[in-house]
Design an enzyme around this catalytic site. Sequence first.
Site, short mmCIF file in Angstrom:
data_model
loop_
_atom_site.label_atom_id
_atom_site.label_comp_id
_atom_site.label_asym_id
_atom_site.label_seq_id
_atom_site.Cartn_x
_atom_site.Cartn_y
_atom_site.Cartn_z
N CYS A 1 0.84 -1.19 0.00
CA CYS A 1 0.00 0.00 0.00
C CYS A 1 0.88 1.25 0.00
CB CYS A 1 -0.95 0.07 1.19
SG CYS A 1 -2.12 -1.27 1.24
N ARG B 1 3.75 -0.25 -4.81
CA ARG B 1 3.48 -0.80 -3.47
C ARG B 1 2.14 -1.54 -3.41
NH1 ARG B 1 6.97 1.47 0.17
NH2 ARG B 1 5.68 0.73 1.86
N TRP C 1 -3.02 -2.65 -1.74
CA TRP C 1 -2.75 -4.08 -1.92
C TRP C 1 -3.62 -4.76 -0.87
CZ3 TRP C 1 -0.82 -8.19 1.01
CH2 TRP C 1 -0.46 -9.33 0.28
N ASN D 1 -1.69 1.79 5.86
CA ASN D 1 -0.84 0.75 5.30
C ASN D 1 -0.51 -0.21 6.43
OD1 ASN D 1 1.15 -0.79 4.09
ND2 ASN D 1 2.71 0.81 4.18
N GLY D 2 -0.88 -1.48 6.25
CA GLY D 2 -0.57 -2.46 7.31
C GLY D 2 -1.79 -3.28 7.64
N GLU E 1 14.76 -19.89 -8.34
CA GLU E 1 14.52 -18.54 -8.85
C GLU E 1 13.82 -18.61 -10.22
OE1 GLU E 1 14.27 -15.62 -8.07
OE2 GLU E 1 14.64 -14.39 -9.83
N LYS F 1 10.17 -16.99 -11.22
CA LYS F 1 9.95 -16.02 -12.31
C LYS F 1 8.83 -16.51 -13.22
CE LYS F 1 11.67 -12.83 -11.29
NZ LYS F 1 12.54 -12.87 -10.20
N GLU G 1 5.35 -16.18 -11.34
CA GLU G 1 4.77 -14.86 -11.09
C GLU G 1 4.42 -14.11 -12.36
OE1 GLU G 1 7.33 -12.49 -8.57
OE2 GLU G 1 9.09 -13.08 -9.69
N HIS H 1 12.32 -38.56 -5.40
CA HIS H 1 11.83 -38.97 -4.08
C HIS H 1 10.36 -38.60 -3.89
CE1 HIS H 1 15.75 -40.32 -2.87
NE2 HIS H 1 16.27 -39.18 -3.29
N LYS I 1 5.46 -4.63 -5.15
CA LYS I 1 6.93 -4.57 -5.21
C LYS I 1 7.56 -4.47 -3.82
CE LYS I 1 10.64 -3.92 -7.90
NZ LYS I 1 11.08 -5.26 -8.31
C1 F6R Z 1 10.30 -11.97 -7.18
C2 F6R Z 1 10.33 -10.84 -6.28
C3 F6R Z 1 10.07 -11.07 -4.85
C4 F6R Z 1 11.07 -10.26 -4.00
C5 F6R Z 1 10.73 -10.39 -2.52
C6 F6R Z 1 11.73 -9.64 -1.66
O1 F6R Z 1 10.53 -11.60 -8.50
O2 F6R Z 1 10.52 -9.72 -6.71
O3 F6R Z 1 10.12 -12.41 -4.52
O4 F6R Z 1 12.34 -10.75 -4.28
O5 F6R Z 1 9.46 -9.90 -2.28
O6 F6R Z 1 11.74 -8.29 -1.98
P1 F6R Z 1 12.95 -7.38 -1.55
O7 F6R Z 1 14.13 -7.80 -2.33
O8 F6R Z 1 12.49 -5.98 -1.87
O9 F6R Z 1 13.14 -7.59 -0.07
#
Ligand code: F6R
Length: 580
Positions: A2, A28, A72, A98-99, A458, A462, A465, A481, A575
């Site tokens: 948020c 956010r 959010w 926010n929260g 990773e 990707k 998401e 397994h 983000k």
């Molecule tokens: C995946 C992604 C998230 C962030 C995670 C941590 O593409 O962006 O998994 O890596 O939310 O975010 P930060 O790095 O901002 O602590």
Amino acid sequence: MCGIFGYIGQANDAAQKVFNGLLDIEYRGYDSWGVAYWKMDNVGWKIEKRVGFLPSSFKFPASNISIGHTRWATHGGVTVTNAHPHLSCDGKLALVHNGIVENYLELKKELKSHKLKSETDTEIIIHLIEDRFKNNSLKHAVAEIFNKMAGLSAIVVSDGREIVACKRGSPLVLGKTKSGFVIASDPNAILPLTNKLIFLEDGQLVVLNKELKLYEVKDLNEIQAEFTNIDWKYTQGTKGQFPHFMLKEIYEQPQVLYNQIQSLDSVEKIIKELKNAFGTYFLGCGSASYTCFLGEYAFSKIAKKHVNFSIGSEFNYTEDFLTDKSLLIAVSQSGETIDVVEPVNLAKKKGTKVVALTNTLGSTLYRMADIKHLLNAGPEKAVASTKAVIAMVANLLLYAYGFAGKLEEGIKVIENSAKEIEEIIKKQGEIKKLADKIYQAQHTFVLGRGLSYPVALEAALKIKETSYIHAEGFASGELKHGCIALIDKGTPVILFVPEDETRPAVLANAMEVKARGAYVVGVGVEKAPSFDYFFKVKDVGASSVLPHIVFAQLLGYFLAVKKRLNPDKPRNLAKSVTVK
Ligand code: F6R
């Protein structure tokens, strides 16, 4: 999570300023947005709320006080009614939050005569404040209710004459402009208006009207408020000629890597700390957690040193080992992830030295850390992290090489991987073809061993998401397994097969999945008979992980585009994750 932005002052374009600020902090949360503004003719609050992304522009009438929010969703679905700001029953007070109010059900019992419109925990707060505001100043009413709220929150409340705000956990920054005051979740959003800032600390309350006054929220004792002139540049990400930020940020990665090896002051400082520490911990969430996990492998392989890796949200349950001799390296693009900030707080109480490896100057983590290592990857606008991840991995590799006394070798392998990433970007058409082939898959599996195991995790993240295809990353030896039961005819299985000690065993795993009908995708130095599709990546030693990650980013990107999804703003994500 948020985004909050507010303005009070002499300027008569308050709502416009707030809307522009929200555009900068939409990362956010982007379920819905809202702006409340107090009209110049003093007829009370007007509100614009919408579901979905912010439009690129919006015209507001004149106003000189306004608060806005990008949401959010936590409590309550994504609807206009649930969007913030929320108003009190009498329409006099507006609030953004926010929260999470962890005890909102208990607090709700106090509300006898109020008619709640939304399903949010937030709306409870404004009605409780409304009751107190009948016989108190706004400052007293807000403080009393904030002190009752459990959990981590930031709230901004206004009665059209002043703004009162306080925080615990979630970030809030204040700015002093020529015409008034601004308040926002992110300093970068304030920088176009002023560089005179105050970072509100947890447990502080601010009152903004013609002047600014700062208090302890617990007893309303006044605190000296001092603005600092911050010498930071406003970073506004633009897509340029690219169709999406994600693709632009993928293209920027070779340069990001070259930047990492240009100045090694922070790397050298951290290597010294690593040598003095008794017990080193790497901590991060999501993609950052996979970089930490990769760091654990890299330290074992390159530096012959044991480091401990933990996911941020689990660290509080295993951190009993921490002492004042330990070193905690917290890795976070945003520097605001609450699951990182919280354990760092606890570690600091134990006297543990904290390193922040972050992309965000002035973030909560950056300010908390004893040693700050900025990634300098530039603003990352796409929600799925790409170039920040690449910069994190590069630095963790440099720490490992440096610890082993081989920093020069580390620099060389990073340089070589940057060159190989340039080649991969040139060959992106091949990855697009793969995306066109597998985009209808329901499930995919991504396998790797050793350093390539975190890469597989990773890569799967990707793909998930950006394309919403179910993708699972596995240590390739572990698949048999149990999870091999899921491999069916045509299931895409992606294997990372670098030129290292893991190659023979991963190739054996490729045969095993092939025998069960999988569509086998090999990524590495050399084609093998089991591969149905092969993507060649030159061997660049331990840093082969970097071009391998870029392969996965491009695959995730092209899968999203093929499925007509927006890779920059995947559903349900944000983000900056500032709730637990
Ligand atoms: C995946 C992604 C998230 C962030 C995670 C941590 O593409 O962006 O998994 O890596 O939310 O975010 P930060 O790095 O901002 O602590």
